[in-house]
Scaffold this motif. Structure first.
Motif, short mmCIF file in Angstrom:
data_model
loop_
_atom_site.label_atom_id
_atom_site.label_comp_id
_atom_site.label_asym_id
_atom_site.label_seq_id
_atom_site.Cartn_x
_atom_site.Cartn_y
_atom_site.Cartn_z
N SER A 155 -40.64 19.32 25.33
CA SER A 155 -40.32 19.09 26.94
C SER A 155 -38.88 18.96 27.05
N PRO A 156 -38.28 18.66 28.48
CA PRO A 156 -36.62 19.17 28.50
C PRO A 156 -35.80 17.77 28.43
N GLN A 157 -36.63 16.54 27.90
CA GLN A 157 -35.98 15.67 28.04
C GLN A 157 -35.98 15.15 26.62
N THR A 158 -36.34 16.80 25.37
CA THR A 158 -36.45 16.44 23.89
C THR A 158 -35.33 17.05 23.55
N ARG A 159 -34.29 17.46 24.81
CA ARG A 159 -32.69 18.05 23.91
C ARG A 159 -31.85 16.79 24.24
N GLN B 272 -28.04 14.80 24.29
CA GLN B 272 -26.86 15.15 25.32
C GLN B 272 -25.53 14.85 24.96
N ASP B 273 -26.26 14.34 23.93
CA ASP B 273 -24.07 13.36 22.77
C ASP B 273 -24.39 14.54 22.47
N ARG B 274 -23.49 14.97 22.37
CA ARG B 274 -22.58 15.99 20.89
C ARG B 274 -22.19 15.45 20.34
N SER B 275 -21.94 14.02 19.58
CA SER B 275 -21.00 13.28 18.32
C SER B 275 -22.01 13.37 17.54
N LEU B 276 -21.46 12.88 16.00
CA LEU B 276 -22.17 13.39 15.13
C LEU B 276 -23.23 12.06 15.09
N PRO B 277 -24.35 12.52 14.32
CA PRO B 277 -25.09 11.56 14.22
C PRO B 277 -24.77 10.54 12.97
N ASP B 278 -25.27 9.04 13.15
CA ASP B 278 -25.08 7.77 12.66
C ASP B 278 -25.48 8.06 11.19
N LEU B 279 -24.44 8.20 10.25
CA LEU B 279 -24.98 8.96 8.92
C LEU B 279 -26.09 7.46 7.84
N ASP B 280 -25.53 6.51 8.65
CA ASP B 280 -26.02 5.45 7.07
C ASP B 280 -27.24 4.85 7.88
N ARG C 148 -28.26 27.49 9.44
CA ARG C 148 -28.25 28.25 10.33
C ARG C 148 -28.70 28.44 12.34
N LEU C 149 -29.94 27.91 11.80
CA LEU C 149 -30.74 27.88 12.78
C LEU C 149 -30.82 26.50 13.46
N GLY C 150 -30.13 25.55 13.08
CA GLY C 150 -29.73 24.30 13.52
C GLY C 150 -28.49 24.34 14.34
N GLU C 151 -27.90 24.61 14.39
CA GLU C 151 -25.92 25.04 14.98
C GLU C 151 -26.19 26.41 15.97
N THR C 152 -27.29 26.88 16.10
CA THR C 152 -26.91 28.42 16.49
C THR C 152 -28.59 27.34 18.06
N VAL C 153 -29.86 28.15 17.57
CA VAL C 153 -30.90 28.14 18.08
C VAL C 153 -31.24 26.87 19.05
N TYR C 154 -31.68 26.28 17.40
CA TYR C 154 -31.88 24.46 18.58
C TYR C 154 -30.80 24.12 17.73
N ASP D 263 -29.22 22.36 20.30
CA ASP D 263 -29.59 21.36 21.50
C ASP D 263 -30.72 20.41 21.79
N TYR D 264 -31.26 20.23 20.30
CA TYR D 264 -31.64 18.93 19.71
C TYR D 264 -31.37 17.96 19.74
N PRO D 265 -31.89 16.72 18.82
CA PRO D 265 -31.17 15.99 18.07
C PRO D 265 -30.96 16.50 17.29
N VAL D 266 -30.46 16.31 16.50
CA VAL D 266 -29.78 16.46 14.53
C VAL D 266 -31.00 16.47 13.56
N GLN D 267 -32.16 14.72 14.01
CA GLN D 267 -32.88 14.94 12.97
C GLN D 267 -34.35 15.67 13.43
#
Length: 111
Positions: free
Chosen positions: A15-19, A21-29, A63-69, A71-75
């Protein structure tokens, strides 16, 4: 390696709401969600059985996480890339994916 029909299928199912909005790095802890731990264990089993090599999967995530996907959360990217690879290898097909996604959505709506 990128199959654009697979890309469109996977992004179309979400769904569109899964994209994100926040482009900051994820919380690694943070503590991983249960689904993340289950997916990691599944990936380890697939690698152990020779169906999905861990190193290949990690390279595809980069490769795909930084191109195709991107716009989706890192997890969520990990799940998208694993699904992408399983479909590309013919282990999972479009109808099966759509059916499972409908089951998950229905279960979440009941909660």
């Amino acid at each position: 390696m990128t199959d654009t029909s697979t890309d469109h299928l996977l992004t179309g199912i979400l769904s569109p709401q899964t994209r994100r909005q926040d482009r900051s790095l994820p919380d690694l802890d943070r503590t991983p969600d249960p689904w993340e731990s289950s997916m990691q264990a599944t990936c380890e089993c697939l690698s152990w059985r020779g169906a999905l090599d861990n190193l290949e999967r990690r390279h595809a995530e980069d490769r795909l996480g930084e191109t195709v996907y991107v716009d989706y959360p890192v997890q969520a990217r990990s799940a998208l890339v694993v699904t992408h690879l399983l479909m590309e290898q013919g282990i999972l097909d479009e109808q099966e994916l759509r059916s499972k996604m409908a089951q998950v959505r229905a279960r979440l709506e009941d909660v």
